[in-house]
Design an enzyme around this catalytic site. Structure first.
Site, PDB file in Angstrom:
ATOM      1  N   GLU A  93       8.056-119.097 -94.185  1.00 28.28           N
ATOM      2  CA  GLU A  93       8.646-117.951 -93.489  1.00 28.28           C
ATOM      3  C   GLU A  93       8.772-118.211 -92.002  1.00 28.28           C
ATOM      4  O   GLU A  93       7.901-118.824 -91.395  1.00 28.28           O
ATOM      5  CB  GLU A  93       7.715-116.741 -93.609  1.00 28.28           C
ATOM      6  CG  GLU A  93       7.460-116.293 -94.994  1.00 28.28           C
ATOM      7  CD  GLU A  93       6.531-115.070 -94.994  1.00 28.28           C
ATOM      8  OE1 GLU A  93       6.070-114.731 -96.066  1.00 28.28           O
ATOM      9  OE2 GLU A  93       6.311-114.479 -93.929  1.00 28.28           O
ATOM     10  N   CYS A 337       2.130-111.843 -91.405  1.00 26.43           N
ATOM     11  CA  CYS A 337       1.911-113.216 -91.833  1.00 26.43           C
ATOM     12  C   CYS A 337       1.895-113.432 -93.350  1.00 26.43           C
ATOM     13  O   CYS A 337       1.047-112.908 -94.056  1.00 26.43           O
ATOM     14  CB  CYS A 337       0.578-113.634 -91.242  1.00 26.43           C
ATOM     15  SG  CYS A 337       0.261-115.355 -91.304  1.00 26.43           S
TER      16      CYS A 337
HETATM   17  N1  SAH Z   1      -3.844-119.381 -88.677  1.00 32.13           N
HETATM   18  C1  SAH Z   1      -3.448-118.914 -87.391  1.00 32.13           C
HETATM   19  C2  SAH Z   1      -1.983-118.580 -87.319  1.00 32.13           C
HETATM   20  C3  SAH Z   1      -1.552-117.463 -88.238  1.00 32.13           C
HETATM   21  S1  SAH Z   1      -1.304-116.068 -87.290  1.00 32.13           S
HETATM   22  C4  SAH Z   1      -4.308-117.748 -86.960  1.00 32.13           C
HETATM   23  O1  SAH Z   1      -5.104-117.293 -87.760  1.00 32.13           O
HETATM   24  O2  SAH Z   1      -4.231-117.353 -85.816  1.00 32.13           O
HETATM   25  C5  SAH Z   1      -2.198-114.934 -88.149  1.00 32.13           C
HETATM   26  C6  SAH Z   1      -2.000-113.582 -87.534  1.00 32.13           C
HETATM   27  O3  SAH Z   1      -1.239-112.780 -88.429  1.00 32.13           O
HETATM   28  C7  SAH Z   1      -3.308-112.851 -87.373  1.00 32.13           C
HETATM   29  O4  SAH Z   1      -3.940-113.106 -86.166  1.00 32.13           O
HETATM   30  C8  SAH Z   1      -2.825-111.449 -87.415  1.00 32.13           C
HETATM   31  O5  SAH Z   1      -2.393-111.117 -86.137  1.00 32.13           O
HETATM   32  C9  SAH Z   1      -1.624-111.458 -88.312  1.00 32.13           C
HETATM   33  N2  SAH Z   1      -1.906-110.876 -89.629  1.00 32.13           N
HETATM   34  C10 SAH Z   1      -2.214-111.507 -90.785  1.00 32.13           C
HETATM   35  N3  SAH Z   1      -2.404-110.626 -91.773  1.00 32.13           N
HETATM   36  C11 SAH Z   1      -2.193-109.409 -91.243  1.00 32.13           C
HETATM   37  C12 SAH Z   1      -2.249-108.080 -91.749  1.00 32.13           C
HETATM   38  N4  SAH Z   1      -2.534-107.824 -93.012  1.00 32.13           N
HETATM   39  N5  SAH Z   1      -1.984-107.078 -90.900  1.00 32.13           N
HETATM   40  C13 SAH Z   1      -1.683-107.316 -89.599  1.00 32.13           C
HETATM   41  N6  SAH Z   1      -1.621-108.536 -89.059  1.00 32.13           N
HETATM   42  C14 SAH Z   1      -1.877-109.576 -89.870  1.00 32.13           C
END
Ligand code: SAH
Length: 346
Positions: A93, A337
């Site tokens: 994505e 994400c």
């Molecule tokens: N692995 C790296 C890059 C992925 S970014 C990291 O963990 O930083 C991951 C980001 O996606 C998280 O910090 C969060 O901001 C967002 N994210 C993932 N799942 C989410 C959810 N269910 N609700 C809101 N934000 C989410």
């Protein structure tokens, strides 16, 4: 897999040495780069100022592979989500987020994710593989093209798509150099953000790279036990070691760090969390991005009410921690994400 490498795996210097090796003047590398990164050429035949013989040679030795678009969803706020299909049918994505002041591309670095955070859709199907430098850069090129439809050209890159950027460090660094290079996509390092779940040794390595990129830490817990529950990576690199690595990073690079923190009702959005965060951040120059939890059906969490989130932000601010609540974007296209990829694989 195609047998030839993708030409986007090569830096300008790599391309120059390749040209030398086939007895072609290295200045052609700049022209080829222009075609790929400035003019968005989709094949070698489009490179009209490159002699036919060299174009044929390039065709023999390399591919210039676009990502096939499996799905493209445009949200009401203009956020555009792409589900791309790679040569081996893996899906990734990328999201384009236009705002009145900037146009941001959210880029994936791995197909799937091995980190298994207990709120994130990316980890549900497990890890498939690292993306190559070319696969990372090509997402940016697709979104750069898409951004032309909006008010502003592509201005910012965030590595917040599927996967853990620092777990694919070599390809990530190479891709960033092409994205950042004047002859490449030419996006300023300060407009590029790497987000990590907290791979401590790589945070240290990143500090030594001398890149002016932004670093965001997905914290999501307020102490060791709370982070253990939400982010299994914390068992390997515990909360205190992570904060210590962040302090070291700021000391070495003189750059501020952003912490991302998901607001989950009664889990992370509590008064106890505020006092714990205040202690952890003492003397650390940083800001906090508070992210309302975006529901994923596999997890049992709830999003706090607007009032609860504002109270949380205000008490952090009162404790001297600079915090803002992130406005969710592209909610109607599953823009958090890994959500689209996960739905597609289901
Ligand atoms: N692995 C790296 C890059 C992925 S970014 C990291 O963990 O930083 C991951 C980001 O996606 C998280 O910090 C969060 O901001 C967002 N994210 C993932 N799942 C989410 C959810 N269910 N609700 C809101 N934000 C989410």
């Amino acid at each position: 897999m195609t047998s030839q490498p993708d030409i986007r795996d090569l830096s300008l210097e790599d391309l120059e040495s390749y040209l030398r090796s086939v007895a072609v003047k290295p200045f052609r590398a700049q022209q080829i780069f222009q075609w790929i990164y400035k003019k968005g050429a989709l094949g070698f035949d489009a490179m009209s100022n490159i002699p036919r013989e060299l174009r044929d040679r390039l065709k023999q030795d390399f591919v210039l592979q676009s990502h096939e678009i499996t799905q493209k969803l445009i949200a009401q706020d203009g956020t555009t989500k792409f589900l791309f299909c790679l040569y081996d049918h893996e899906k990734i994505e990328s999201v384009l987020i236009p705002t009145p002041t900037r146009t941001t591309a959210c880029i994936s670095t791995q197909a799937g994710c091995k980190f298994g955070c207990k709120f994130c859709a990316s980890g549900i199907g497990g890890f498939k593989r690292d993306l190559s430098c070319a696969e990372i850069v090509t997402q940016v090129l697709h979104l750069k093209q898409e951004a032309l439809k909006h008010q502003r050209p592509l201005s910012n890159i965030v590595f917040m798509g599927t996967g853990e950027p620092l777990d694919n460090f070599t390809n990530l660094m190479k891709a960033i150099r092409t994205i950042n290079s004047e002859q490449g996509i030419n996006i300023g390092a300060r407009h590029i953000t790497i987000s990590t779940a907290g791979v401590v040794p790589k945070i240290k390595e990143l500090a030594d790279e001398g890149l002016q990129v932004e670093l965001a830490i997905s914290l999501h817990g307020y102490d060791n036990p709370s982070r253990n529950v939400l982010m299994p990576v914390n068992r390997k690199y515990p909360f205190d070691e992570l904060i210590a690595a962040c302090r070291e990073y700021v000391r070495k690079t003189h750059r501020q760090i952003t912490f991302e923190y998901i607001l989950i009702k009664d889990v992370t959005c509590t008064p106890h969390a505020v006092s714990s965060l205040k202690k952890a951040f003492k003397g650390l120059i940083c800001k906090m991005n508070l992210i309302p939890y975006n529901p994923v059906s596999e997890f049992d969490h709830k999003t706090p009410s607007r009032e609860e989130m504002i109270d949380f932000r205000n008490s952090l601010e009162d404790s001297g921690v600079h915090a803002t609540i992130r406005t969710p974007r592209g909610k109607d296209v599953n823009a958090a994400c890994g959500q689209l990829r996960h739905l597609h694989n289901k």
